[in-house]
Write an enzyme that holds these catalytic residues in place. Sequence first.
Site, mmCIF file in Angstrom:
data_model
loop_
_atom_site.group_PDB
_atom_site.id
_atom_site.type_symbol
_atom_site.label_atom_id
_atom_site.label_comp_id
_atom_site.label_asym_id
_atom_site.label_seq_id
_atom_site.Cartn_x
_atom_site.Cartn_y
_atom_site.Cartn_z
ATOM 1 C CE LYS A 22 42.242 44.395 41.965
ATOM 2 N NZ LYS A 22 42.644 43.791 43.209
ATOM 3 C CG ASN A 23 43.245 39.637 43.215
ATOM 4 O OD1 ASN A 23 43.880 40.732 43.335
ATOM 5 N ND2 ASN A 23 41.928 39.535 43.591
ATOM 6 C CB CYS A 116 41.166 49.186 56.160
ATOM 7 S SG CYS A 116 40.857 50.322 55.779
ATOM 8 N NE ARG A 121 41.618 42.866 52.678
ATOM 9 C CZ ARG A 121 41.147 42.893 51.282
ATOM 10 N NH1 ARG A 121 41.347 44.679 50.627
ATOM 11 N NH2 ARG A 121 42.181 41.686 50.391
ATOM 12 C CG ASP A 304 37.022 39.018 45.255
ATOM 13 O OD1 ASP A 304 37.204 39.700 46.601
ATOM 14 O OD2 ASP A 304 38.669 38.461 44.413
ATOM 15 N NE ARG A 396 42.437 49.202 44.889
ATOM 16 C CZ ARG A 396 41.862 47.915 45.427
ATOM 17 N NH1 ARG A 396 40.670 48.388 45.973
ATOM 18 N NH2 ARG A 396 42.340 46.830 45.348
#
Length: 420
Positions: A22-23, A116, A121, A304, A396
Amino acid sequence: MSIFRIRGGRSLAGSVGVQGAKNSVLPILAATVLAHGECVIHNCPRLSDVEHTMEILGYLGCKIRQEGRTVWVDASAPTGCSIPDELMREMRSSVVFLGPILGRMGQAELTYPGGCELGPRPIDLHLAALRALGAEIQERSGRLVCKGELTGGSITLSLASVGATENAMLAAVAAKGTTTITNAAREPEIVELQSFLRALGAKVRGAGSSVIVIEGGDPLHGGEHTVQSDRIVAATYLSAVACAGGEGELLGVDWRQLSTVTAALVEAGCQVESGSNSIRIAVRKPLKAVRPIRTAPYPGFPTDAQAVVMAALCKAEGATVFVENMFESRYRHVGELARMGADIRVEGRVAVVCGVPRLFGASVRAADLRGGAALVAAGLGAEGETEVSGVKHILRGYEDLAGDLAALGADICLEEEIVI
Ligand code: UD1
Protein backbone atom coordinates in the site's frame (compact mmCIF):
# COMPACT_ATOMS: atom_id res chain seq x y z
CA MET A 1 -21.91 -3.93 11.46
CA SER A 2 -19.17 -5.93 9.68
CA ILE A 3 -16.93 -8.06 11.88
CA PHE A 4 -14.06 -10.50 11.67
CA ARG A 5 -15.11 -13.66 13.53
CA ILE A 6 -12.17 -15.75 14.72
CA ARG A 7 -12.20 -19.11 16.44
CA GLY A 8 -8.84 -19.10 18.14
CA GLY A 9 -6.66 -21.64 19.84
CA ARG A 10 -5.69 -23.78 16.84
CA SER A 11 -2.17 -23.79 15.53
CA LEU A 12 -1.58 -22.71 11.93
CA ALA A 13 -0.07 -24.49 8.93
CA GLY A 14 -0.10 -23.11 5.43
CA SER A 15 1.37 -20.87 2.81
CA VAL A 16 0.26 -17.51 1.40
CA GLY A 17 1.41 -14.94 -1.15
CA VAL A 18 1.78 -11.37 0.15
CA GLN A 19 -0.11 -8.53 -1.59
CA GLY A 20 1.48 -5.45 -3.17
CA ALA A 21 2.56 -2.69 -0.80
CA LYS A 22 0.00 0.00 0.00
CA ASN A 23 2.64 2.51 1.00
CA SER A 24 4.50 1.98 -2.29
CA VAL A 25 1.59 2.12 -4.69
CA LEU A 26 0.12 5.42 -3.43
CA PRO A 27 3.17 7.66 -4.16
CA ILE A 28 3.78 5.73 -7.41
CA LEU A 29 0.25 6.49 -8.61
CA ALA A 30 0.73 10.13 -7.59
CA ALA A 31 3.97 10.17 -9.60
CA THR A 32 2.12 9.21 -12.78
CA VAL A 33 0.82 12.81 -12.88
CA LEU A 34 4.34 13.79 -14.00
CA ALA A 35 4.41 11.45 -17.01
CA HIS A 36 3.56 12.71 -20.51
CA GLY A 37 2.53 9.22 -21.54
CA GLU A 38 0.93 6.02 -20.29
CA CYS A 39 2.09 4.33 -17.08
CA VAL A 40 1.29 0.68 -16.37
CA ILE A 41 1.42 -0.38 -12.73
CA HIS A 42 1.20 -4.08 -11.91
CA ASN A 43 0.50 -5.77 -8.56
CA CYS A 44 -1.61 -2.89 -7.21
CA PRO A 45 -3.37 -4.13 -4.08
CA ARG A 46 -7.16 -3.89 -4.22
CA LEU A 47 -7.67 -1.43 -1.39
CA SER A 48 -9.98 1.51 -0.79
CA ASP A 49 -6.95 3.85 -0.59
CA VAL A 50 -5.94 2.77 -4.11
CA GLU A 51 -9.49 3.43 -5.34
CA HIS A 52 -9.45 6.89 -3.78
CA THR A 53 -6.08 7.60 -5.39
CA MET A 54 -7.49 6.57 -8.78
CA GLU A 55 -10.49 8.84 -8.18
CA ILE A 56 -8.09 11.73 -7.54
CA LEU A 57 -6.24 10.93 -10.80
CA GLY A 58 -9.56 10.90 -12.65
CA TYR A 59 -10.48 14.22 -11.10
CA LEU A 60 -7.19 15.67 -12.37
CA GLY A 61 -8.11 14.66 -15.92
CA CYS A 62 -5.97 11.51 -16.23
CA LYS A 63 -7.36 8.55 -18.17
CA ILE A 64 -7.48 5.46 -15.99
CA ARG A 65 -8.15 1.82 -16.64
CA GLN A 66 -7.93 -1.14 -14.30
CA GLU A 67 -7.92 -4.86 -14.95
CA GLY A 68 -7.35 -7.07 -11.94
CA ARG A 69 -4.29 -5.75 -10.17
CA THR A 70 -2.97 -3.77 -13.13
CA VAL A 71 -3.73 -0.07 -13.46
CA TRP A 72 -3.09 2.08 -16.54
CA VAL A 73 -2.80 5.84 -16.03
CA ASP A 74 -2.46 8.26 -18.92
CA ALA A 75 -1.57 11.76 -17.76
CA SER A 76 -0.78 13.10 -21.26
CA ALA A 77 -3.31 15.90 -20.88
CA PRO A 78 -4.25 16.65 -17.28
CA THR A 79 -6.95 19.25 -16.89
CA GLY A 80 -7.24 19.85 -13.15
CA CYS A 81 -4.93 21.10 -10.44
CA SER A 82 -7.18 20.85 -7.39
CA ILE A 83 -8.44 17.96 -5.27
CA PRO A 84 -11.86 18.20 -3.61
CA ASP A 85 -12.01 18.13 0.17
CA GLU A 86 -13.96 14.87 0.38
CA LEU A 87 -11.16 13.01 -1.46
CA MET A 88 -8.41 14.73 0.55
CA ARG A 89 -10.05 13.64 3.79
CA GLU A 90 -10.19 9.98 2.79
CA MET A 91 -6.51 9.36 3.44
CA ARG A 92 -3.38 10.99 4.72
CA SER A 93 -1.31 10.12 1.67
CA SER A 94 -3.42 12.34 -0.61
CA VAL A 95 -0.99 15.12 0.40
CA VAL A 96 1.69 13.44 -1.71
CA PHE A 97 -0.13 14.78 -4.80
CA LEU A 98 0.93 18.31 -3.89
CA GLY A 99 4.48 18.01 -5.30
CA PRO A 100 3.57 16.35 -8.62
CA ILE A 101 0.53 18.57 -9.36
CA LEU A 102 2.50 21.72 -8.62
CA GLY A 103 5.45 20.44 -10.64
CA ARG A 104 3.34 19.54 -13.66
CA MET A 105 0.74 22.32 -13.65
CA GLY A 106 2.55 25.21 -11.92
CA GLN A 107 -0.27 25.45 -9.41
CA ALA A 108 -2.16 23.22 -6.99
CA GLU A 109 -5.06 23.66 -4.62
CA LEU A 110 -5.68 21.12 -1.88
CA THR A 111 -7.25 20.95 1.55
CA TYR A 112 -5.55 19.38 4.55
CA PRO A 113 -5.37 15.57 4.34
CA GLY A 114 -7.37 13.26 6.59
CA GLY A 115 -6.10 10.44 8.76
CA CYS A 116 -5.43 11.65 12.29
CA GLU A 117 -5.86 8.28 13.95
CA LEU A 118 -2.29 8.17 15.29
CA GLY A 119 -2.29 11.61 16.92
CA PRO A 120 -1.35 14.90 15.28
CA ARG A 121 0.17 14.42 11.81
CA PRO A 122 1.42 17.80 10.60
CA ILE A 123 2.51 18.51 7.01
CA ASP A 124 4.93 21.33 7.80
CA LEU A 125 7.91 19.39 6.40
CA HIS A 126 6.09 18.79 3.10
CA LEU A 127 5.37 22.52 2.76
CA ALA A 128 8.90 23.58 3.77
CA ALA A 129 10.38 21.22 1.15
CA LEU A 130 8.21 22.68 -1.62
CA ARG A 131 8.95 26.25 -0.50
CA ALA A 132 12.67 25.45 -0.73
CA LEU A 133 12.07 24.77 -4.45
CA GLY A 134 10.37 28.13 -4.92
CA ALA A 135 6.70 27.26 -4.33
CA GLU A 136 4.51 30.03 -2.95
CA ILE A 137 2.08 28.43 -0.56
CA GLN A 138 -0.76 30.21 1.16
CA GLU A 139 -2.81 28.52 3.83
CA ARG A 140 -6.32 29.99 3.72
CA SER A 141 -9.11 28.65 5.93
CA GLY A 142 -8.17 25.00 5.57
CA ARG A 143 -7.09 25.29 1.92
CA LEU A 144 -3.55 25.18 0.59
CA VAL A 145 -3.14 27.40 -2.43
CA CYS A 146 0.21 26.77 -4.12
CA LYS A 147 1.83 28.19 -7.21
CA GLY A 148 5.20 28.87 -8.74
CA GLU A 149 7.64 27.55 -11.29
CA LEU A 150 9.87 25.20 -9.34
CA THR A 151 13.65 25.33 -9.50
CA GLY A 152 16.13 22.88 -8.00
CA GLY A 153 17.38 23.67 -4.51
CA SER A 154 18.60 22.33 -1.24
CA ILE A 155 16.07 20.64 1.04
CA THR A 156 17.03 19.62 4.56
CA LEU A 157 14.33 17.70 6.40
CA SER A 158 14.46 18.26 10.16
CA LEU A 159 12.92 14.79 10.52
CA ALA A 160 13.28 11.91 8.06
CA SER A 161 9.58 11.92 7.11
CA VAL A 162 8.55 9.33 4.52
CA GLY A 163 5.73 11.40 3.03
CA ALA A 164 7.76 14.64 2.94
CA THR A 165 10.66 12.84 1.22
CA GLU A 166 8.25 11.49 -1.41
CA ASN A 167 6.63 14.88 -1.99
CA ALA A 168 10.05 16.53 -2.26
CA MET A 169 11.27 13.92 -4.77
CA LEU A 170 8.16 14.30 -6.92
CA ALA A 171 8.40 18.09 -6.96
CA ALA A 172 12.16 18.02 -7.57
CA VAL A 173 11.81 15.82 -10.65
CA ALA A 174 9.79 18.64 -12.23
CA ALA A 175 12.00 21.46 -10.88
CA LYS A 176 14.66 22.79 -13.29
CA GLY A 177 18.16 22.09 -12.00
CA THR A 178 19.66 20.02 -9.20
CA THR A 179 17.89 19.30 -5.91
CA THR A 180 19.55 17.72 -2.92
CA ILE A 181 17.36 16.24 -0.19
CA THR A 182 19.28 15.81 3.05
CA ASN A 183 18.06 13.65 5.97
CA ALA A 184 15.77 11.88 3.53
CA ALA A 185 13.76 8.89 4.75
CA ARG A 186 15.43 5.59 3.81
CA GLU A 187 12.38 3.31 3.68
CA PRO A 188 12.15 0.68 0.91
CA GLU A 189 9.13 2.61 -0.45
CA ILE A 190 11.48 5.55 -1.19
CA VAL A 191 13.87 3.27 -3.08
CA GLU A 192 10.93 1.92 -5.04
CA LEU A 193 9.69 5.41 -5.90
CA GLN A 194 13.17 6.18 -7.22
CA SER A 195 13.14 3.12 -9.45
CA PHE A 196 9.68 4.03 -10.81
CA LEU A 197 10.80 7.62 -11.50
CA ARG A 198 13.88 6.29 -13.28
CA ALA A 199 11.64 4.08 -15.42
CA LEU A 200 9.91 7.32 -16.50
CA GLY A 201 13.28 8.84 -17.45
CA ALA A 202 13.95 10.87 -14.29
CA LYS A 203 17.50 11.36 -13.02
CA VAL A 204 17.34 10.41 -9.35
CA ARG A 205 20.05 8.83 -7.22
CA GLY A 206 20.76 8.13 -3.58
CA ALA A 207 17.39 6.70 -2.41
CA GLY A 208 18.00 4.29 0.44
CA SER A 209 20.67 6.63 1.85
CA SER A 210 19.91 9.88 3.63
CA VAL A 211 20.95 12.09 0.70
CA ILE A 212 18.94 12.01 -2.52
CA VAL A 213 20.06 14.00 -5.57
CA ILE A 214 17.72 14.81 -8.43
CA GLU A 215 18.47 16.50 -11.75
CA GLY A 216 15.03 17.75 -12.67
CA GLY A 217 13.19 19.74 -15.28
CA ASP A 218 12.99 17.35 -18.23
CA PRO A 219 9.52 16.02 -19.04
CA LEU A 220 8.98 12.38 -18.09
CA HIS A 221 7.64 9.70 -20.41
CA GLY A 222 5.38 6.74 -19.59
CA GLY A 223 6.67 3.49 -18.11
CA GLU A 224 5.88 0.19 -16.50
CA HIS A 225 6.39 -1.00 -12.93
CA THR A 226 5.49 -3.89 -10.63
CA VAL A 227 4.78 -2.95 -7.02
CA GLN A 228 6.86 -4.79 -4.41
CA SER A 229 5.22 -6.88 -1.71
CA ASP A 230 3.95 -5.29 1.47
CA ARG A 231 6.47 -5.71 4.29
CA ILE A 232 3.92 -4.71 6.93
CA VAL A 233 1.39 -7.25 5.72
CA ALA A 234 4.21 -9.82 5.86
CA ALA A 235 5.05 -8.72 9.43
CA THR A 236 1.36 -9.15 10.30
CA TYR A 237 1.22 -12.73 9.01
CA LEU A 238 4.48 -13.68 10.76
CA SER A 239 3.06 -12.25 13.98
CA ALA A 240 -0.22 -14.11 13.43
CA VAL A 241 1.69 -17.42 13.30
CA ALA A 242 3.64 -16.34 16.40
CA CYS A 243 0.32 -15.68 18.19
CA ALA A 244 -1.32 -18.96 17.23
CA GLY A 245 1.68 -21.30 17.07
CA GLY A 246 2.36 -23.76 14.25
CA GLU A 247 4.08 -22.83 11.01
CA GLY A 248 3.59 -20.75 7.92
CA GLU A 249 5.29 -19.74 4.69
CA LEU A 250 5.04 -16.29 3.10
CA LEU A 251 5.76 -16.07 -0.61
CA GLY A 252 7.03 -13.14 -2.63
CA VAL A 253 8.63 -11.24 0.26
CA ASP A 254 12.04 -9.65 0.66
CA TRP A 255 13.36 -10.81 4.06
CA ARG A 256 15.90 -7.97 4.19
CA GLN A 257 13.06 -5.48 4.65
CA LEU A 258 11.80 -7.45 7.65
CA SER A 259 15.01 -8.16 9.52
CA THR A 260 14.19 -6.15 12.68
CA VAL A 261 10.78 -7.83 12.94
CA THR A 262 12.13 -11.35 12.39
CA ALA A 263 15.00 -10.66 14.84
CA ALA A 264 12.45 -9.88 17.57
CA LEU A 265 10.42 -12.99 16.74
CA VAL A 266 13.54 -15.19 16.74
CA GLU A 267 14.57 -13.73 20.11
CA ALA A 268 11.11 -14.67 21.38
CA GLY A 269 11.70 -18.29 20.34
CA CYS A 270 10.26 -18.51 16.81
CA GLN A 271 12.28 -20.29 14.12
CA VAL A 272 12.57 -18.15 11.00
CA GLU A 273 14.14 -19.25 7.72
CA SER A 274 14.52 -16.78 4.88
CA GLY A 275 14.68 -17.86 1.25
CA SER A 276 15.45 -15.66 -1.76
CA ASN A 277 11.80 -14.73 -2.14
CA SER A 278 10.05 -16.26 0.87
CA ILE A 279 10.08 -16.55 4.64
CA ARG A 280 9.10 -19.55 6.74
CA ILE A 281 8.22 -19.31 10.40
CA ALA A 282 7.73 -22.16 12.86
CA VAL A 283 6.57 -21.73 16.45
CA ARG A 284 6.89 -24.94 18.40
CA LYS A 285 7.22 -23.79 22.00
CA PRO A 286 5.83 -21.04 24.24
CA LEU A 287 7.40 -17.66 23.49
CA LYS A 288 9.51 -15.62 25.89
CA ALA A 289 9.81 -11.86 26.35
CA VAL A 290 12.42 -9.96 24.35
CA ARG A 291 14.68 -6.94 24.92
CA PRO A 292 13.02 -3.52 24.50
CA ILE A 293 11.50 -2.85 21.08
CA ARG A 294 11.91 0.78 20.02
CA THR A 295 10.21 1.96 16.87
CA ALA A 296 12.44 4.02 14.57
CA PRO A 297 12.75 5.12 10.95
CA TYR A 298 13.96 2.41 8.55
CA PRO A 299 16.11 0.35 8.97
CA GLY A 300 14.91 0.45 12.60
CA PHE A 301 11.88 -1.41 13.92
CA PRO A 302 8.81 -0.22 11.95
CA THR A 303 6.12 1.61 13.89
CA ASP A 304 3.59 -0.12 11.62
CA ALA A 305 4.66 -3.52 13.04
CA GLN A 306 4.59 -2.46 16.70
CA ALA A 307 0.98 -3.49 17.35
CA VAL A 308 1.12 -6.90 15.64
CA VAL A 309 4.37 -7.90 17.35
CA MET A 310 2.91 -6.73 20.66
CA ALA A 311 -0.02 -9.08 20.07
CA ALA A 312 2.47 -11.93 19.55
CA LEU A 313 4.21 -11.18 22.84
CA CYS A 314 1.09 -10.96 25.02
CA LYS A 315 1.52 -14.62 25.99
CA ALA A 316 5.35 -14.61 26.09
CA GLU A 317 6.89 -15.48 29.42
CA GLY A 318 8.32 -12.35 31.09
CA ALA A 319 7.95 -8.64 30.37
CA THR A 320 8.65 -6.82 27.09
CA VAL A 321 9.02 -3.05 26.91
CA PHE A 322 7.85 -1.20 23.78
CA VAL A 323 8.87 2.40 23.08
CA GLU A 324 6.83 4.10 20.34
CA ASN A 325 9.02 6.88 18.98
CA MET A 326 7.22 7.71 15.73
CA PHE A 327 3.63 8.61 16.60
CA GLU A 328 2.03 9.97 19.76
CA SER A 329 -1.12 7.94 19.89
CA ARG A 330 -0.29 4.48 18.69
CA TYR A 331 -1.40 2.28 21.59
CA ARG A 332 -5.14 2.27 20.93
CA HIS A 333 -5.09 -1.53 20.57
CA VAL A 334 -3.82 -1.94 24.15
CA GLY A 335 -7.17 -1.49 25.90
CA GLU A 336 -8.76 -3.99 23.50
CA LEU A 337 -5.97 -6.55 24.01
CA ALA A 338 -6.63 -6.15 27.75
CA ARG A 339 -10.25 -7.25 27.13
CA MET A 340 -8.78 -10.50 25.85
CA GLY A 341 -6.81 -10.93 29.07
CA ALA A 342 -3.50 -9.25 28.14
CA ASP A 343 -1.59 -7.43 30.86
CA ILE A 344 -0.17 -4.25 29.32
CA ARG A 345 0.60 -0.94 31.03
CA VAL A 346 1.09 2.24 29.05
CA GLU A 347 2.87 5.35 30.26
CA GLY A 348 3.28 7.96 27.50
CA ARG A 349 5.35 6.42 24.72
CA VAL A 350 6.20 3.28 26.72
CA ALA A 351 4.14 0.11 26.97
CA VAL A 352 5.12 -2.81 29.18
CA VAL A 353 3.67 -6.15 28.16
CA CYS A 354 3.68 -8.70 31.00
CA GLY A 355 3.12 -12.11 29.48
CA VAL A 356 0.00 -14.02 30.58
CA PRO A 357 -0.45 -17.80 30.19
CA ARG A 358 -3.54 -17.46 27.98
CA LEU A 359 -5.78 -15.00 26.14
CA PHE A 360 -9.54 -15.37 25.85
CA GLY A 361 -11.84 -14.59 22.93
CA ALA A 362 -13.76 -11.31 23.32
CA SER A 363 -15.63 -8.64 21.39
CA VAL A 364 -13.09 -5.97 20.52
CA ARG A 365 -13.01 -2.90 18.30
CA ALA A 366 -10.30 -1.76 15.87
CA ALA A 367 -9.55 1.96 16.15
CA ASP A 368 -6.84 2.06 13.46
CA LEU A 369 -5.39 -0.08 10.69
CA ARG A 370 -2.42 -1.89 12.25
CA GLY A 371 -3.89 -1.90 15.76
CA GLY A 372 -6.93 -3.62 14.26
CA ALA A 373 -4.76 -6.24 12.55
CA ALA A 374 -3.11 -6.87 15.93
CA LEU A 375 -6.52 -7.68 17.46
CA VAL A 376 -7.18 -10.21 14.69
CA ALA A 377 -3.75 -11.80 15.24
CA ALA A 378 -4.32 -11.93 19.01
CA GLY A 379 -7.70 -13.57 18.40
CA LEU A 380 -5.96 -16.46 16.63
CA GLY A 381 -4.01 -17.20 19.80
CA ALA A 382 -6.96 -16.70 22.16
CA GLU A 383 -9.18 -19.48 23.50
CA GLY A 384 -12.72 -19.28 22.16
CA GLU A 385 -14.33 -16.84 19.79
CA THR A 386 -13.23 -13.28 19.07
CA GLU A 387 -15.25 -10.69 17.18
CA VAL A 388 -13.34 -7.72 15.83
CA SER A 389 -15.43 -4.72 14.74
CA GLY A 390 -14.15 -1.46 13.23
CA VAL A 391 -13.37 -3.58 10.16
CA LYS A 392 -13.21 -0.57 7.79
CA HIS A 393 -9.93 0.51 9.39
CA ILE A 394 -8.38 -2.91 8.77
CA LEU A 395 -9.62 -3.17 5.18
CA ARG A 396 -7.70 0.02 4.34
CA GLY A 397 -4.49 -2.01 4.40
CA TYR A 398 -5.35 -5.66 3.81
CA GLU A 399 -6.83 -6.91 0.56
CA ASP A 400 -8.14 -10.15 2.02
CA LEU A 401 -7.02 -10.59 5.62
CA ALA A 402 -9.50 -13.37 6.36
CA GLY A 403 -8.71 -15.28 3.14
CA ASP A 404 -4.95 -15.01 3.66
CA LEU A 405 -5.09 -16.11 7.30
CA ALA A 406 -7.43 -18.97 6.32
CA ALA A 407 -4.78 -20.03 3.77
CA LEU A 408 -2.38 -20.16 6.72
CA GLY A 409 -4.82 -22.50 8.51
CA ALA A 410 -6.79 -20.03 10.64
CA ASP A 411 -10.49 -20.33 11.39
CA ILE A 412 -11.58 -16.81 10.49
CA CYS A 413 -14.24 -15.18 8.38
CA LEU A 414 -15.31 -11.67 7.52
CA GLU A 415 -19.03 -11.25 8.13
CA GLU A 416 -19.98 -8.24 6.07
CA GLU A 417 -22.93 -6.10 6.92
CA ILE A 418 -25.31 -5.96 4.02
CA VAL A 419 -26.56 -2.41 3.57
CA ILE A 420 -29.91 -2.38 1.77
C1 UD1 B 1 4.35 6.80 6.38
C2 UD1 B 1 3.51 5.55 6.22
C3 UD1 B 1 3.01 5.06 7.57
C4 UD1 B 1 4.17 4.87 8.52
C5 UD1 B 1 5.03 6.14 8.59
C6 UD1 B 1 6.30 5.96 9.42
C7 UD1 B 1 2.48 5.92 4.03
C8 UD1 B 1 1.21 6.15 3.27
N1 UD1 B 1 2.36 5.88 5.36
O1 UD1 B 1 3.49 7.79 6.93
O2 UD1 B 1 2.34 3.80 7.37
O3 UD1 B 1 3.66 4.59 9.83
O4 UD1 B 1 5.44 6.52 7.26
O5 UD1 B 1 7.06 4.91 8.94
O6 UD1 B 1 3.53 5.73 3.47
N2 UD1 B 1 5.97 14.70 10.67
C9 UD1 B 1 6.01 16.06 10.95
N3 UD1 B 1 5.78 16.95 9.93
C10 UD1 B 1 5.55 16.54 8.65
C11 UD1 B 1 5.52 15.15 8.36
C12 UD1 B 1 5.75 14.26 9.39
O7 UD1 B 1 6.20 16.45 12.09
O8 UD1 B 1 5.36 17.41 7.77
C13 UD1 B 1 6.19 13.71 11.75
C14 UD1 B 1 4.97 12.83 11.97
O9 UD1 B 1 4.03 13.46 12.82
C15 UD1 B 1 5.58 11.60 12.59
C16 UD1 B 1 6.95 11.51 11.91
O10 UD1 B 1 7.19 12.79 11.34
O11 UD1 B 1 5.78 11.78 13.97
C17 UD1 B 1 7.05 10.46 10.82
O12 UD1 B 1 5.99 10.64 9.92
P1 UD1 B 1 6.13 10.31 8.36
O13 UD1 B 1 7.40 9.56 8.12
O14 UD1 B 1 5.90 11.56 7.59
O15 UD1 B 1 4.91 9.34 8.13
P2 UD1 B 1 3.93 9.33 6.91
O16 UD1 B 1 4.67 9.62 5.65
O17 UD1 B 1 2.71 10.12 7.25
